[in-house]
Structure formats: structure tokens, C-alpha cells
Design an enzyme around this catalytic site. Structure first.
Site, PDB file in Angstrom:
ATOM      1  N   CYS A  93      13.970   7.768 -17.915  1.00 32.84           N
ATOM      2  CA  CYS A  93      14.408   9.119 -18.306  1.00 32.84           C
ATOM      3  C   CYS A  93      15.225   9.085 -19.603  1.00 32.84           C
ATOM      4  O   CYS A  93      16.299   8.483 -19.649  1.00 32.84           O
ATOM      5  CB  CYS A  93      15.224   9.714 -17.160  1.00 32.84           C
ATOM      6  SG  CYS A  93      16.099  11.225 -17.569  1.00 32.84           S
ATOM      7  N   CYS A  96      18.677  10.838 -19.329  1.00 30.70           N
ATOM      8  CA  CYS A  96      19.566   9.991 -18.515  1.00 30.70           C
ATOM      9  C   CYS A  96      20.227   8.923 -19.388  1.00 30.70           C
ATOM     10  O   CYS A  96      21.415   8.636 -19.250  1.00 30.70           O
ATOM     11  CB  CYS A  96      18.783   9.308 -17.395  1.00 30.70           C
ATOM     12  SG  CYS A  96      18.019  10.428 -16.218  1.00 30.70           S
TER      13      CYS A  96
END
Length: 170
Positions: A93, A96
Site C-alpha cells: 500500500c 500506508c
């Protein structure tokens, strides 16, 4: 006497064998008694030896603690009445990865809050489902082992506001 042997073929491995002498050692060296070896703690901090996961301890404040399906709930319970902030992320991600350093800074700023992160991979899929994750990153804020707030997405300002809100309601 401590004997450390490093064996390196494809993967470095540290083996530590410890012996302790008894009070009056006989001359034939049979006086050495083996002591239990503690695995998981490497004196030179090699890549394979990791600190053992003690799920009965209280989580550390001032840093982000990596948790998994086995350690999460015991550490949340160990936090007691402290606010717990959980970062649910994945390795792939992009957002993230962007918010991870900011999350680390928050753990250093809020010394009275416990910060944890959970990699939502296949191993932790059951826990992620139990916590109701739909997108990553998702931040769950817990108080007394109950989820009280949630922030979805890499919204740093919303996360700070949510932490402050939960802290002020304590």
C-alpha cells in the site's frame, strides 16, 4: 564459560551454548552443568534472532509495536485504560508507506498512548476481518479494549484529531 559459534553457509546462524561450573570442580571436567539456552535473543542482533514475543507484558509507549493475530488482544488488554492506536496496513500500500513515518512521530509525541501496527496479510486476515477492515490504511483507536474511533485512509490531521478527542474524553 560462553561458547559462541557462527555458522554461515546461506543463512547466518548464531548458536550460544552456556555452561556453569559447580562449587567444587573435579579434574575430569565433568563438573560443567548445562544451563538452559534462551533462544530468540541474539547478542549481536543478527537478522534471524528476534526478541521473543512476550504477550503477557505491557506494551511500550513512545514507539510503534508490531503486532499479529496472537499478540494483539493480549497487548491491548495489557494497555489497561491507556488509549491504543492501531495502524492496519499492507506491505504493498503506497499511502500506508507515506503515513508510516508520521505515525512513528506520533508515537514519540504522545507518550501516554500505545501505538501498534498490524500487517493485514494472510496470516492476520482473521483479525483484520474481526476488526472490520475494509480499506488500508485504517486506524482503529481503542479505549478499555473497545474500538471507539476509526480513521480510514492516510488522513494525518483526522488521525491526530481522533486521538485528541479520545484522550480528552478520558
Amino acid at each position: 564459560m560462553v561458547l559462541s559459534v557462527a555458522v554461515s553457509t546461506f543463512i547466518p546462524l548464531i548458536i550460544t551454548i552456556a555452561f556453569s561450573p559447580t562449587a567444587s570442580p573435579p579434574a575430569n571436567r565433568s563438573h560443567f552443568q548445562p544451563r538452559p539456552v534462551r533462544f530468540g535473543i541474539c547478542p549481536v542482533r543478527c537478522c534471524l534472532a528476534r526478541p521473543s514475543l512476550d504477550t503477557t507484558s505491557v506494551p511500550t509507549v513512545g514507539q510503534v509495536t508490531e503486532v499479529n493475530k496472537d499478540t494483539f488482544w493480549p497487548l491491548v488488554k495489557g494497555a489497561g485504560s491507556k488509549v491504543v492506536v492501531l495502524d492496519m496496513y499492507t506491505q504493498w500500500c503506497g499511502p500506508c508507506k507515506v503515513i508510516a513515518p508520521k505515525f512513528q512521530k506520533l508515537s514519540e509525541k504522545y507518550q501516554d498512548v500505545v501505538f501498534m501496527k498490524l500487517d493485514c496479510n494472510q496470516e492476520n486476515k482473521a483479525l483484520a476481518k474481526e476488526l472490520g477492515i475494509k480499506v488500508v490504511p485504517t486506524f482503529k483507536i481503542l479505549k478499555d479494549s473497545k474500538v471507539v474511533k476509526e480513521v480510514t485512509g492516510a488522513k494525518f490531521d483526522d488521525l491526530v484529531f481522533a486521538i485528541d478527542t479520545v484522550k480528552s474524553s478520558s
